[in-house]
Design an enzyme around this catalytic site. Structure first.
Site, mmCIF file in Angstrom:
data_model
loop_
_atom_site.group_PDB
_atom_site.id
_atom_site.type_symbol
_atom_site.label_atom_id
_atom_site.label_comp_id
_atom_site.label_asym_id
_atom_site.label_seq_id
_atom_site.Cartn_x
_atom_site.Cartn_y
_atom_site.Cartn_z
ATOM 1 N N ARG A 63 0.838 -1.252 0.172
ATOM 2 C CA ARG A 63 -0.078 -0.058 -0.026
ATOM 3 C C ARG A 63 0.819 1.377 0.052
ATOM 4 O O ARG A 63 0.458 2.259 0.596
ATOM 5 C CB ARG A 63 -0.825 0.062 1.133
ATOM 6 C CG ARG A 63 -1.667 -1.166 1.192
ATOM 7 C CD ARG A 63 -2.919 -1.231 0.041
ATOM 8 N NE ARG A 63 -3.919 -0.263 0.171
ATOM 9 C CZ ARG A 63 -5.069 -0.613 1.150
ATOM 10 N NH1 ARG A 63 -5.461 -1.852 1.409
ATOM 11 N NH2 ARG A 63 -5.988 0.216 0.906
ATOM 12 N N ARG B 235 -2.686 6.961 1.315
ATOM 13 C CA ARG B 235 -2.917 8.056 2.116
ATOM 14 C C ARG B 235 -1.684 8.676 3.009
ATOM 15 O O ARG B 235 -1.957 9.727 3.518
ATOM 16 C CB ARG B 235 -4.352 7.607 2.964
ATOM 17 C CG ARG B 235 -5.070 7.318 2.135
ATOM 18 C CD ARG B 235 -6.256 6.297 3.022
ATOM 19 N NE ARG B 235 -5.203 5.102 3.136
ATOM 20 C CZ ARG B 235 -5.699 4.261 3.684
ATOM 21 N NH1 ARG B 235 -6.830 4.429 4.500
ATOM 22 N NH2 ARG B 235 -5.183 3.083 3.906
ATOM 23 N N TYR C 136 -15.240 -10.681 0.779
ATOM 24 C CA TYR C 136 -16.080 -9.190 0.327
ATOM 25 C C TYR C 136 -17.319 -9.520 -0.366
ATOM 26 O O TYR C 136 -18.367 -8.869 -0.136
ATOM 27 C CB TYR C 136 -15.225 -8.305 -0.563
ATOM 28 C CG TYR C 136 -14.100 -7.628 0.277
ATOM 29 C CD1 TYR C 136 -14.453 -6.688 1.307
ATOM 30 C CD2 TYR C 136 -12.814 -7.971 0.477
ATOM 31 C CE1 TYR C 136 -13.358 -6.039 1.979
ATOM 32 C CE2 TYR C 136 -11.792 -7.530 1.310
ATOM 33 C CZ TYR C 136 -12.241 -6.427 1.878
ATOM 34 O OH TYR C 136 -11.149 -5.754 2.894
ATOM 35 N N ARG D 186 -6.776 13.019 -4.026
ATOM 36 C CA ARG D 186 -8.228 12.329 -3.589
ATOM 37 C C ARG D 186 -9.108 13.628 -3.334
ATOM 38 O O ARG D 186 -10.153 13.240 -3.378
ATOM 39 C CB ARG D 186 -7.645 11.773 -2.383
ATOM 40 C CG ARG D 186 -8.744 11.142 -1.644
ATOM 41 C CD ARG D 186 -8.600 10.156 -0.463
ATOM 42 N NE ARG D 186 -8.071 11.212 0.682
ATOM 43 C CZ ARG D 186 -7.766 10.835 1.887
ATOM 44 N NH1 ARG D 186 -7.939 9.408 2.107
ATOM 45 N NH2 ARG D 186 -7.455 11.531 2.716
ATOM 46 N N ASP E 167 -7.168 -1.776 -7.220
ATOM 47 C CA ASP E 167 -7.877 -2.297 -5.897
ATOM 48 C C ASP E 167 -8.123 -3.806 -6.241
ATOM 49 O O ASP E 167 -8.440 -4.192 -7.209
ATOM 50 C CB ASP E 167 -9.160 -1.422 -5.442
ATOM 51 C CG ASP E 167 -9.284 -1.841 -3.893
ATOM 52 O OD1 ASP E 167 -8.638 -1.171 -2.999
ATOM 53 O OD2 ASP E 167 -10.025 -2.866 -3.775
HETATM 54 O O1 CP3 Z 1 -0.004 -0.655 -2.643
HETATM 55 C C1 CP3 Z 1 -0.481 0.112 -3.280
HETATM 56 O O2 CP3 Z 1 0.011 1.212 -3.285
HETATM 57 C C2 CP3 Z 1 -1.343 -0.069 -4.535
HETATM 58 C C3 CP3 Z 1 -2.615 0.194 -4.086
HETATM 59 C C4 CP3 Z 1 -3.607 -0.717 -3.545
HETATM 60 C C5 CP3 Z 1 -5.003 -0.523 -2.801
HETATM 61 N N1 CP3 Z 1 -5.744 -1.518 -2.542
HETATM 62 C C6 CP3 Z 1 -5.551 1.127 -3.178
HETATM 63 C C7 CP3 Z 1 -6.338 1.650 -2.055
HETATM 64 C C8 CP3 Z 1 -3.565 -2.224 -3.138
HETATM 65 C C9 CP3 Z 1 -2.349 -3.118 -3.428
HETATM 66 C C10 CP3 Z 1 -4.924 -2.518 -2.652
HETATM 67 C C11 CP3 Z 1 -5.224 -3.868 -2.101
HETATM 68 C C12 CP3 Z 1 -6.409 -4.167 -1.442
HETATM 69 N N2 CP3 Z 1 -7.653 -3.435 -1.346
HETATM 70 C C13 CP3 Z 1 -6.380 -5.042 -0.384
HETATM 71 C C14 CP3 Z 1 -5.417 -6.162 -0.206
HETATM 72 C C15 CP3 Z 1 -4.081 -5.366 0.761
HETATM 73 C C16 CP3 Z 1 -4.639 -5.359 1.988
HETATM 74 O O3 CP3 Z 1 -4.096 -4.241 2.579
HETATM 75 O O4 CP3 Z 1 -4.932 -6.081 2.854
HETATM 76 C C17 CP3 Z 1 -7.621 -4.948 0.252
HETATM 77 C C18 CP3 Z 1 -8.152 -5.772 1.574
HETATM 78 C C19 CP3 Z 1 -8.460 -4.173 -0.515
HETATM 79 C C20 CP3 Z 1 -9.619 -3.782 -0.190
HETATM 80 C C21 CP3 Z 1 -9.841 -2.111 0.334
HETATM 81 N N3 CP3 Z 1 -9.686 -1.158 -0.589
HETATM 82 C C22 CP3 Z 1 -10.211 -1.772 1.372
HETATM 83 C C23 CP3 Z 1 -10.509 -2.546 2.725
HETATM 84 C C24 CP3 Z 1 -10.239 -0.366 1.559
HETATM 85 C C25 CP3 Z 1 -10.617 0.798 2.626
HETATM 86 C C26 CP3 Z 1 -9.460 0.647 3.515
HETATM 87 C C27 CP3 Z 1 -8.282 1.186 3.241
HETATM 88 O O5 CP3 Z 1 -7.411 0.524 3.539
HETATM 89 O O6 CP3 Z 1 -8.308 2.302 3.045
HETATM 90 C C28 CP3 Z 1 -9.771 0.041 0.188
HETATM 91 C C29 CP3 Z 1 -9.551 1.328 -0.321
HETATM 92 C C30 CP3 Z 1 -8.343 1.808 -0.852
HETATM 93 N N4 CP3 Z 1 -7.412 0.925 -1.854
HETATM 94 C C31 CP3 Z 1 -7.414 2.916 -0.526
HETATM 95 C C32 CP3 Z 1 -6.250 2.946 -1.437
HETATM 96 C C33 CP3 Z 1 -5.063 3.922 -1.439
HETATM 97 C C34 CP3 Z 1 -7.931 3.968 0.290
HETATM 98 C C35 CP3 Z 1 -9.139 4.708 -0.320
HETATM 99 C C36 CP3 Z 1 -8.794 6.101 -0.324
HETATM 100 O O7 CP3 Z 1 -7.395 6.574 -0.562
HETATM 101 O O8 CP3 Z 1 -9.620 6.976 -0.783
#
Ligand code: CP3
Length: 351
Positions: A35, A39, A161, A48, A84
């Protein structure tokens, strides 16, 4: 697995990640952070404010810009495409909303055989063309600076999910679905596996040098249930990808599966902080490259302390067959300077 260096990978200026995955000798371990595009980076927060989440994901120029931010600003040895794991449920026909600050929401969840039968599994490349375009553009913009990582969710985590409809601490609805109707669960897991394999292959074709499969909620299962509902599908994906690109499996919380997973076609396994580096090596007998396992909460400690912990972590894993990383995604409250210190500590490592 033995993947020969491809034409593109030999053109990379910094090939450390792929070398480590091929178990070639390296001067120091490669480092990236799960990640890493997100953020905690002020420039990400600026974007964002202008564009909603799926606009950022679906606009190749934005996805590319966000992917490059941690490469330029934090100095990681790999880029991971900004996207995502929930684009797969979308490609299968389910609506996925991202509620800012609250996480994903799937208004219609999977409950019955009819729901599963209605899911699409074909044309991943077409449905997710914006991911392919983002990968090709990013590959071009990277200009060989570092390798590009593609990714997907693992079938069990995607099922979580699809059945639950949103995040959960316990995933009890998903587990109830699996334990009370295992045939339905396996039908769903197989459908997710099929489209995921096509999706990952398309990502490699579009420019991904390696792919990571995130099984973020594997640890919600017991070791016995992991073997039933998660492991077979991870193995199918690793086997299907073995002639395409190195695969990193990340079954968070499932250290008990390390031995089994080290004997598959995967090239790397990501681990979290629930196991020591030494014990992870003992279980995997150096058969596979390990990635991890710094607790992201430790990035909130003072910088000298972070550097000391990083050194101890590398001492524990050893320099070879190792990729320095966190044990789960970086959290939004980490100061950029601390993320940089983590990366620098790996780059400075010497025995
Ligand atoms: O690693 C990276 O920089 C690439 C981006 C990336 C995102 N999601 C962007 C994102 C990756 C690799 C993911 C994978 C992802 N998404 C996972 C597996 C990794 C992990 O953390 O276990 C999961 C479970 C998700 C599902 C998901 N997406 C959730 C649970 C959430 C909300 C909670 C959170 O962590 O923010 C997201 C949203 C999300 N995906 C954000 C980002 C940057 C945040 C939302 C935002 O910035 O507005």
């Amino acid at each position: 697995m033995n993947i020969e260096p491809t034409k593109t990978s030999t053109q990379l200026k910094n090939d450390l990640l792929l070398q480590a995955l091929r178990k070639q000798k390296v001067e120091r371990p490669p480092v990236w952070m799960m990640r890493q595009a997100g953020r905690y980076l002020p420039d990400y927060i600026k974007l964002r404010e202008k564009y909603d989440f799926f606009t950022r994901v679906q606009t190749p120029e934005l996805a590319c810009e966000i992917t490059l931010q941690p490469v330029d600003q934090v100095g990681v040895d790999a880029a991971i495409i900004f996207s995502d794991i929930l684009v797969i449920p979308q490609a299968m026909g389910l609506e996925v909303l991202m509620e800012e600050g609250r996480g994903p929401l799937l208004p219609k969840t999977i409950k019955t055989k009819k729901d599963i039968d209605a899911l699409n599994t074909s044309n991943a490349e077409e449905h997710l063309k914006y991911v392919m375009d983002a990968l090709s553009l990013t590959k071009k913009e990277l200009n060989g600076r570092v390798p590009l990582i593609g990714f997907s969710g693992a079938p069990w985590t995607i099922l979580c999910y699809m059945v639950e409809g949103k995040g959960s601490k316990t995933w009890d609805k998903a587990k109830q679905f699996a334990y009370t109707g295992p045939e339905l669960a396996h039908a769903l897991l197989q459908k997710i596996t099929n489209i995921t394999i096509d999706y990952l292959k398309a990502q490699v074709k579009a420019g991904a040098d390696t792919v990571q499969v995130f099984d973020s909620w594997a640890g919600s299962l017991s070791p016995e249930d992991f073997k039933i509902f998660a492991q077979p599908y991870l193995i199918q994906i690793a086997d299907a990808m073995k002639n395409d690109a190195p695969v990193i499996l990340f079954p968070k919380g499932s250290w008990y599966a390390l031995k089994d997973l080290s004997e598959t076609s995967a090239s790397g396994i990501g681990i979290d902080w629930s196991i020591t580096p030494q014990f992870a090596r003992e279980l995997t007998k150096n058969k596979i490259t390990l990635q991890g396992n710094f607790d992201p909460a430790k990035l909130l400690a003072p910088i000298p302390q972070i550097k000391k912990w990083v050194k101890e972590m590398i001492d524990g894993f050893g320099v070879q067959n190792y990729i320095a990383n966190l044990g789960h995604g970086i959290t939004p409250n980490v100061p950029v300077e601390h993320a940089k210190a983590f990366v620098e500590a790996v780059k400075e490592y010497s025995r």
